[in-house]
Scaffold this active site. Structure first.
Site, PDB file in Angstrom:
ATOM      1  N   HIS A 185       4.671 -20.136  48.055  1.00 27.42           N
ATOM      2  CA  HIS A 185       4.558 -19.401  46.787  1.00 27.42           C
ATOM      3  C   HIS A 185       5.718 -18.451  46.509  1.00 27.42           C
ATOM      4  O   HIS A 185       5.853 -17.939  45.402  1.00 27.42           O
ATOM      5  CB  HIS A 185       3.239 -18.615  46.732  1.00 27.42           C
ATOM      6  CG  HIS A 185       3.309 -17.305  47.452  1.00 27.42           C
ATOM      7  ND1 HIS A 185       3.142 -17.195  48.801  1.00 27.42           N
ATOM      8  CD2 HIS A 185       3.563 -16.040  47.001  1.00 27.42           C
ATOM      9  CE1 HIS A 185       3.279 -15.932  49.166  1.00 27.42           C
ATOM     10  NE2 HIS A 185       3.536 -15.203  48.098  1.00 27.42           N
TER      11      HIS A 185
HETATM   12  C1  UD1 Z   1       3.204 -11.613  44.253  1.00 26.51           C
HETATM   13  C2  UD1 Z   1       4.089 -10.692  45.084  1.00 26.51           C
HETATM   14  C3  UD1 Z   1       4.289 -11.289  46.475  1.00 26.51           C
HETATM   15  C4  UD1 Z   1       2.953 -11.613  47.113  1.00 26.51           C
HETATM   16  C5  UD1 Z   1       2.132 -12.485  46.170  1.00 26.51           C
HETATM   17  C6  UD1 Z   1       0.769 -12.772  46.729  1.00 26.51           C
HETATM   18  C7  UD1 Z   1       5.697  -9.449  43.699  1.00 26.51           C
HETATM   19  C8  UD1 Z   1       7.133  -9.278  43.367  1.00 26.51           C
HETATM   20  N1  UD1 Z   1       5.411 -10.491  44.489  1.00 26.51           N
HETATM   21  O1  UD1 Z   1       3.908 -12.844  44.100  1.00 26.51           O
HETATM   22  O2  UD1 Z   1       4.964 -10.344  47.280  1.00 26.51           O
HETATM   23  O3  UD1 Z   1       3.191 -12.296  48.334  1.00 26.51           O
HETATM   24  O4  UD1 Z   1       1.988 -11.820  44.918  1.00 26.51           O
HETATM   25  O5  UD1 Z   1       0.187 -13.867  46.081  1.00 26.51           O
HETATM   26  O6  UD1 Z   1       4.893  -8.646  43.281  1.00 26.51           O
HETATM   27  N2  UD1 Z   1       0.237 -16.636  38.159  1.00 26.51           N
HETATM   28  C9  UD1 Z   1      -0.870 -17.243  37.590  1.00 26.51           C
HETATM   29  N3  UD1 Z   1      -2.091 -16.638  37.749  1.00 26.51           N
HETATM   30  C10 UD1 Z   1      -2.252 -15.479  38.447  1.00 26.51           C
HETATM   31  C11 UD1 Z   1      -1.128 -14.877  39.004  1.00 26.51           C
HETATM   32  C12 UD1 Z   1       0.103 -15.469  38.865  1.00 26.51           C
HETATM   33  O7  UD1 Z   1      -0.779 -18.283  36.975  1.00 26.51           O
HETATM   34  O8  UD1 Z   1      -3.399 -15.005  38.550  1.00 26.51           O
HETATM   35  C13 UD1 Z   1       1.564 -17.286  38.033  1.00 26.51           C
HETATM   36  C14 UD1 Z   1       2.312 -16.872  36.786  1.00 26.51           C
HETATM   37  O9  UD1 Z   1       3.072 -17.941  36.365  1.00 26.51           O
HETATM   38  C15 UD1 Z   1       3.231 -15.789  37.291  1.00 26.51           C
HETATM   39  C16 UD1 Z   1       3.573 -16.317  38.684  1.00 26.51           C
HETATM   40  O10 UD1 Z   1       2.353 -16.932  39.134  1.00 26.51           O
HETATM   41  O11 UD1 Z   1       4.339 -15.597  36.500  1.00 26.51           O
HETATM   42  C17 UD1 Z   1       4.028 -15.275  39.648  1.00 26.51           C
HETATM   43  O12 UD1 Z   1       3.020 -14.258  39.763  1.00 26.51           O
HETATM   44  P1  UD1 Z   1       3.440 -12.796  40.268  1.00 26.51           P
HETATM   45  O13 UD1 Z   1       2.237 -11.962  40.398  1.00 26.51           O
HETATM   46  O14 UD1 Z   1       4.536 -12.259  39.443  1.00 26.51           O
HETATM   47  O15 UD1 Z   1       4.075 -13.057  41.692  1.00 26.51           O
HETATM   48  P2  UD1 Z   1       3.502 -13.874  42.959  1.00 26.51           P
HETATM   49  O16 UD1 Z   1       4.338 -15.074  43.133  1.00 26.51           O
HETATM   50  O17 UD1 Z   1       2.039 -14.077  42.890  1.00 26.51           O
END
Ligand code: UD1
Length: 383
Positions: free
Chosen positions: A219
């Site tokens: 991820h």
């Molecule tokens: C975040 C943390 C990472 C942690 C991870 C745990 C940051 C910079 N990174 O990464 O350190 O290991 O969480 O999972 O804060 N999305 C969905 N649904 C959701 C959440 C996310 O579809 O409920 C998708 C969206 O496209 C979003 C992408 O995932 O843009 C990234 O989500 P984001 O929360 O920004 O970062 P993570 O990759 O989850």
């Protein structure tokens, strides 16, 4: 009675907060109240709500519903929302976990208002500033009041960065307190380990009871957002299924990874993954499901910090899909190997980890009572 305001946002933070909330309720309910704030960084049912149900957590008192977005926008909106809440709730301290944008937002908002910051999982370093998490954790550590490091290595990093390590001296912003607390995730893994049998439904659904399998997760932005790296990782998975023909690979898929696969992989490649019967891609797993999968697998392949450690807790070897790790102890112990997003290194890493005969997993992450220790120190500090 003192009040702490705990900020969560991303999946692992929800899980971690369960341990501290439990410790407060059990031992310090007469001294400490907790207000739980969800930034909304994770919002899908499988990324958020399911953990509250499954872990028996109280619903957050507030949800800022910030959602996904560019890092600057996301973090800024969180800061605005949190600052307002701090004015309203007037906490004696805030608690933040780990290294996400929610952690940074909490630290920035609180430090501007002079509210003491408790950072759980302090001191971890990858020494790779291209990771947003590395920036988040460094910035948060340097404005924190109480820093709880899960490992001795973390304490050392803080010492190297100029922290004074003088907990006996009165608190001053230039003399924050650093504790080697043990790992709060270890508390949870022990606590929920028995209950994880309920997570075994995945095993029935996938018929895993009769088959050896590897558990994989991907991820990290550095892997998912780079088409070449993402492809190399999946090429490695496919090659592993060819080498270990009686094994399955089970991959709970983070929504971010799914979106990137849809964007980068060709029709043909998607079909190849679909046609591989040993490759089981499933929706993001709940905590009990992931623990059940971890406990019963042969090996874990991951770029998640949490899973690297949980592999160790459950005595499983681990292949790390990153160029470095914050959990250097498990690599030094010889039960985890760094493979980056390089196909051959991943395949060879799996071979090397499976060839080990006498792997040992001494206690490196505390005694499972980290949360109680931290709650005690918070109470002492606020007294
Ligand atoms: C975040 C943390 C990472 C942690 C991870 C745990 C940051 C910079 N990174 O990464 O350190 O290991 O969480 O999972 O804060 N999305 C969905 N649904 C959701 C959440 C996310 O579809 O409920 C998708 C969206 O496209 C979003 C992408 O995932 O843009 C990234 O989500 P984001 O929360 O920004 O970062 P993570 O990759 O989850």
């Amino acid at each position: 009675m003192k009040k702490i305001l705990t900020i969560i946002g991303a999946r692992p933070q929800i899980i971690k907060s369960a341990a501290l909330s439990r410790a407060i309720k059990m031992k310090f309910a007469d001294q400490l109240t907790e207000v739980l704030v969800h930034t909304g960084q994770h919002y899908d049912e499988e990324m958020s709500a399911i953990f509250f149900k499954e872990l028996g957590l109280s619903k957050p008192d507030y949800n800022l519903k910030i959602g996904s977005g560019k890092h600057g926008v996301q973090t800024a909106e969180m800061i605005i929302g949190l600052e307002e809440l701090f004015h309203k709730e007037k906490p004696n301290a805030i608690v933040v976990y780990g290294d996400t944008n929610s952690t940074l937002a909490g630290a920035v908002a609180a430090s501007k208002m002079g509210i003491p910051i408790v950072h759980i999982e302090a001191g971890l370093r990858s020494f790779n500033k291209s990771m947003p998490e590395e920036i988040n954790r460094i910035m948060c550590d340097h404005v924190s009041t109480l820093l709880f490091s899960p490992t001795k290595t973390g304490v050392k990093h803080l010492e190297n960065e100029g922290f004074k390590m003088n907990n006996a001296a009165p608190y001053h912003p230039d003399n924050p307190k650093v504790y080697h607390s043990g790992d709060i995730m270890y508390d949870n893994s022990l606590y929920f380990s028995e209950k994880a049998k309920e997570g075994l439904t995945t095993h029935q659904e996938l018929d895993l009871h009769h088959k050896p399998y590897f558990l994989a997760t991907v991820h990290r932005g550095s892997n998912t957002d780079d088409p070449e790296k993402l492809k190399a990782i999946f090429d490695a998975f496919l090659e592993i299924t060819e080498l270990y023909t009686n094994h399955l690979i089970v991959l709970p898929l983070h929504p971010r990874t799914q979106k990137c696969m849809e964007e980068y992989f060709t029709e043909e490649y998607h079909q190849k993954i679909k046609d591989c019967k040993q490759f089981k891609i499933i929706p993001p797993a709940s905590f009990l499901k992931i623990i059940a999968l971890e406990k019963n697998c042969e090996l874990i392949i991951t770029d998640s910090g949490g899973l690297q450690k949980e592999a160790y807790f459950f005595k499983k070897p681990c292949v790390i899909l990153r160029p470095e790790t914050e959990w250097v102890e498990i690599v030094e112990q010889g039960v985890a190997v760094i493979a980056d997003a390089k196909k051959d290194r991943i395949v060879n890493g799996v071979k090397a980890m499976l060839a080990q005969k006498d792997a040992e997993f001494p206690d490196l992450f505390g005694d499972g009572k980290a949360a109680e220790f931290m709650a005690g120190k918070i109470v002492d500090h606020l007294r």
